[in-house]
Scaffold this motif. Structure first.
Motif, PDB file in Angstrom:
ATOM      1  N   ALA A 129     -68.641 132.451-107.908  1.00  0.00           N
ATOM      2  CA  ALA A 129     -67.336 132.156-106.881  1.00  0.00           C
ATOM      3  C   ALA A 129     -66.619 132.088-108.634  1.00  0.00           C
ATOM      4  O   ALA A 129     -65.319 133.310-108.696  1.00  0.00           O
ATOM      5  N   VAL A 130     -66.927 131.544-109.362  1.00  0.00           N
ATOM      6  CA  VAL A 130     -66.016 131.111-110.692  1.00  0.00           C
ATOM      7  C   VAL A 130     -66.179 132.303-111.602  1.00  0.00           C
ATOM      8  O   VAL A 130     -65.126 132.742-111.875  1.00  0.00           O
ATOM      9  N   VAL A 131     -67.285 132.731-112.094  1.00  0.00           N
ATOM     10  CA  VAL A 131     -68.033 134.341-112.761  1.00  0.00           C
ATOM     11  C   VAL A 131     -66.461 135.370-112.320  1.00  0.00           C
ATOM     12  O   VAL A 131     -65.991 136.274-112.201  1.00  0.00           O
ATOM     13  N   LEU A 132     -67.255 135.739-110.933  1.00  0.00           N
ATOM     14  CA  LEU A 132     -67.052 136.960-110.241  1.00  0.00           C
ATOM     15  C   LEU A 132     -65.458 137.006-110.293  1.00  0.00           C
ATOM     16  O   LEU A 132     -64.455 137.589-110.572  1.00  0.00           O
ATOM     17  N   ALA A 133     -64.377 135.634-110.117  1.00  0.00           N
ATOM     18  CA  ALA A 133     -62.757 135.924-110.212  1.00  0.00           C
ATOM     19  C   ALA A 133     -62.269 136.153-111.614  1.00  0.00           C
ATOM     20  O   ALA A 133     -61.689 136.404-112.337  1.00  0.00           O
ATOM     21  N   LEU A 134     -63.489 135.753-112.642  1.00  0.00           N
ATOM     22  CA  LEU A 134     -63.158 135.585-114.135  1.00  0.00           C
ATOM     23  C   LEU A 134     -62.851 137.845-114.981  1.00  0.00           C
ATOM     24  O   LEU A 134     -62.730 137.900-116.057  1.00  0.00           O
ATOM     25  N   PHE A 135     -63.951 137.893-113.420  1.00  0.00           N
ATOM     26  CA  PHE A 135     -64.117 139.805-114.248  1.00  0.00           C
ATOM     27  C   PHE A 135     -63.111 140.504-114.488  1.00  0.00           C
ATOM     28  O   PHE A 135     -63.316 141.542-115.444  1.00  0.00           O
ATOM     29  N   THR A 136     -62.088 140.566-113.834  1.00  0.00           N
ATOM     30  CA  THR A 136     -60.916 141.716-113.986  1.00  0.00           C
ATOM     31  C   THR A 136     -59.544 140.693-115.684  1.00  0.00           C
ATOM     32  O   THR A 136     -58.896 141.774-115.451  1.00  0.00           O
ATOM     33  N   LEU A 137     -60.529 139.590-116.128  1.00  0.00           N
ATOM     34  CA  LEU A 137     -59.749 138.972-117.323  1.00  0.00           C
ATOM     35  C   LEU A 137     -59.908 139.559-118.551  1.00  0.00           C
ATOM     36  O   LEU A 137     -58.458 139.669-119.395  1.00  0.00           O
ATOM     37  N   PRO A 138     -61.291 139.671-118.484  1.00  0.00           N
ATOM     38  CA  PRO A 138     -60.846 140.114-120.094  1.00  0.00           C
ATOM     39  C   PRO A 138     -60.752 141.736-120.283  1.00  0.00           C
ATOM     40  O   PRO A 138     -60.622 142.872-119.443  1.00  0.00           O
ATOM     41  N   GLU A 139     -60.254 141.308-121.894  1.00  0.00           N
ATOM     42  CA  GLU A 139     -59.659 142.827-122.583  1.00  0.00           C
ATOM     43  C   GLU A 139     -60.721 143.639-123.408  1.00  0.00           C
ATOM     44  O   GLU A 139     -60.304 143.504-124.469  1.00  0.00           O
ATOM     45  N   SER A 140     -61.332 142.873-123.444  1.00  0.00           N
ATOM     46  CA  SER A 140     -62.797 142.818-124.982  1.00  0.00           C
ATOM     47  C   SER A 140     -63.680 143.468-124.044  1.00  0.00           C
ATOM     48  O   SER A 140     -64.528 142.689-122.857  1.00  0.00           O
ATOM     49  N   PRO A 141     -64.468 144.250-124.389  1.00  0.00           N
ATOM     50  CA  PRO A 141     -65.696 144.591-123.712  1.00  0.00           C
ATOM     51  C   PRO A 141     -66.794 143.820-124.441  1.00  0.00           C
ATOM     52  O   PRO A 141     -67.860 143.610-123.125  1.00  0.00           O
ATOM     53  N   LEU A 142     -66.941 143.188-125.355  1.00  0.00           N
ATOM     54  CA  LEU A 142     -68.255 141.528-125.819  1.00  0.00           C
ATOM     55  C   LEU A 142     -68.237 140.613-124.818  1.00  0.00           C
ATOM     56  O   LEU A 142     -68.677 140.337-124.208  1.00  0.00           O
ATOM     57  N   VAL A 143     -66.197 139.953-124.341  1.00  0.00           N
ATOM     58  CA  VAL A 143     -66.402 139.269-122.712  1.00  0.00           C
ATOM     59  C   VAL A 143     -66.633 140.098-122.317  1.00  0.00           C
ATOM     60  O   VAL A 143     -67.351 138.896-121.175  1.00  0.00           O
ATOM     61  N   LEU A 144     -65.998 141.334-121.278  1.00  0.00           N
ATOM     62  CA  LEU A 144     -66.498 141.406-120.124  1.00  0.00           C
ATOM     63  C   LEU A 144     -67.938 141.135-119.783  1.00  0.00           C
ATOM     64  O   LEU A 144     -68.648 140.809-118.954  1.00  0.00           O
ATOM     65  N   ALA A 145     -68.888 141.877-121.143  1.00  0.00           N
ATOM     66  CA  ALA A 145     -70.456 141.968-120.527  1.00  0.00           C
ATOM     67  C   ALA A 145     -70.906 140.066-120.921  1.00  0.00           C
ATOM     68  O   ALA A 145     -71.803 140.044-119.883  1.00  0.00           O
ATOM     69  N   LEU A 146     -70.336 139.421-121.173  1.00  0.00           N
ATOM     70  CA  LEU A 146     -70.647 138.372-120.839  1.00  0.00           C
ATOM     71  C   LEU A 146     -70.860 138.222-119.685  1.00  0.00           C
ATOM     72  O   LEU A 146     -71.181 136.735-119.369  1.00  0.00           O
ATOM     73  N   VAL A 147     -69.145 137.831-119.257  1.00  0.00           N
ATOM     74  CA  VAL A 147     -69.096 137.816-117.829  1.00  0.00           C
ATOM     75  C   VAL A 147     -70.601 138.982-116.694  1.00  0.00           C
ATOM     76  O   VAL A 147     -70.309 137.385-115.884  1.00  0.00           O
ATOM     77  N   ILE A 148     -70.605 139.678-117.472  1.00  0.00           N
ATOM     78  CA  ILE A 148     -71.273 140.581-116.219  1.00  0.00           C
ATOM     79  C   ILE A 148     -72.565 139.859-116.367  1.00  0.00           C
ATOM     80  O   ILE A 148     -73.749 139.323-115.303  1.00  0.00           O
ATOM     81  N   MET A 149     -73.124 138.722-117.805  1.00  0.00           N
ATOM     82  CA  MET A 149     -74.020 138.669-117.588  1.00  0.00           C
ATOM     83  C   MET A 149     -74.622 137.330-117.535  1.00  0.00           C
ATOM     84  O   MET A 149     -75.275 136.611-116.088  1.00  0.00           O
ATOM     85  N   ALA A 150     -73.149 136.225-117.145  1.00  0.00           N
ATOM     86  CA  ALA A 150     -73.313 135.105-116.122  1.00  0.00           C
ATOM     87  C   ALA A 150     -72.516 135.323-114.979  1.00  0.00           C
ATOM     88  O   ALA A 150     -73.395 134.728-113.652  1.00  0.00           O
ATOM     89  N   THR A 151     -72.630 136.203-114.349  1.00  0.00           N
ATOM     90  CA  THR A 151     -72.372 136.955-112.992  1.00  0.00           C
ATOM     91  C   THR A 151     -74.084 136.667-112.893  1.00  0.00           C
ATOM     92  O   THR A 151     -74.099 136.367-110.845  1.00  0.00           O
ATOM     93  N   THR A 152     -74.778 137.376-113.022  1.00  0.00           N
ATOM     94  CA  THR A 152     -75.836 138.408-112.931  1.00  0.00           C
ATOM     95  C   THR A 152     -76.548 136.603-113.030  1.00  0.00           C
ATOM     96  O   THR A 152     -77.890 136.611-112.181  1.00  0.00           O
ATOM     97  N   ALA A 153     -76.428 135.845-113.552  1.00  0.00           N
ATOM     98  CA  ALA A 153     -77.697 134.816-114.170  1.00  0.00           C
ATOM     99  C   ALA A 153     -77.419 134.060-112.613  1.00  0.00           C
ATOM    100  O   ALA A 153     -77.900 133.303-112.006  1.00  0.00           O
ATOM    101  N   ALA A 154     -75.433 133.654-111.794  1.00  0.00           N
ATOM    102  CA  ALA A 154     -75.261 132.919-111.049  1.00  0.00           C
ATOM    103  C   ALA A 154     -75.738 133.485-109.306  1.00  0.00           C
ATOM    104  O   ALA A 154     -76.064 132.590-108.940  1.00  0.00           O
ATOM    105  N   LEU A 155     -76.024 134.819-109.368  1.00  0.00           N
ATOM    106  CA  LEU A 155     -76.610 136.131-108.518  1.00  0.00           C
ATOM    107  C   LEU A 155     -78.403 135.166-107.945  1.00  0.00           C
ATOM    108  O   LEU A 155     -78.495 134.546-107.701  1.00  0.00           O
TER     109      LEU A 155
END
Length: 173
Positions: A129-155
């Motif tokens: 829930a936390v990382v999915l809420a963050l998905f639209t916030l990053p303005e950098s591909p690296l930060v978004l990549a980390l959010v995607i990795m965190a999301t898959t870890a949470a799933l």
């Protein structure tokens, strides 16, 4: 990752390799032994099984990460590309995300074996829930990549225990 390969060698050859791999897997599956006997269960057993306590919840807990992963697999590359990531960066993100999930899933599976199925399920749901809420916030591909990795870890943190929970309930029914 297949998109990254397609970008490197062309769509035709990349997806032809996917077809070849699928055919090889299908041929390997044909060589697997069939179950020795039928269970004798039919559709008449479905309604009572679904009515069993917690069965529908367990099914939802198995379906939810699959649904989120499907959405993430579509929107993640699109958003990464919009932020300036190329095919290699997008492929690397999802390859790292898969490696992260492959590491997290067995660990949470062991945790659920020792401390109950719902401990990692609750943690994974909260983290997702936390990382999915963050998905639209990053303005950098690296930060978004980390959010995607965190999301898959949470799933991954609740997929394995949810599957085990569903299996436990099905066995009990």
């Amino acid at each position: 990752v297949i998109g990254t390969v397609a970008n490197a060698i062309g769509r035709g050859p990349a997806f032809s390799l996917v077809v070849v791999a699928a055919v090889m897997l299908a041929l390997a599956a044909l060589r697997l032994p069939s179950p020795p006997e039928r269970s004798g269960q039919g559709f008449g057993h479905l309604r009572p099984a679904l009515a069993a306590g917690g069965m529908l919840t367990a099914m939802w807990l198995v379906a939810l990460p699959a649904l989120v992963a499907g959405v993430l697999d579509v929107l993640g590359p699109l958003r990464l590309h919009r932020l300036g990531a190329g095919a290699t960066g997008i492929g690397a993100t999802f390859l790292c995300a898969a490696a992260t999930e492959a590491t997290v899933s067995p660990l949470t599976g062991r945790l659920s074996d020792r401390h109950g199925r719902l401990v990692p399920v609750r943690f994974g749901l909260a983290a997702a829930a936390v990382v999915l809420a963050l998905f639209t916030l990053p303005e950098s591909p690296l930060v978004l990549a980390l959010v995607i990795m965190a999301t898959t870890a949470a799933l991954g943190a609740f997929w394995a225990p949810a599957t085990a929970l569903l299996s436990d309930l099905a066995e009990a029914v």
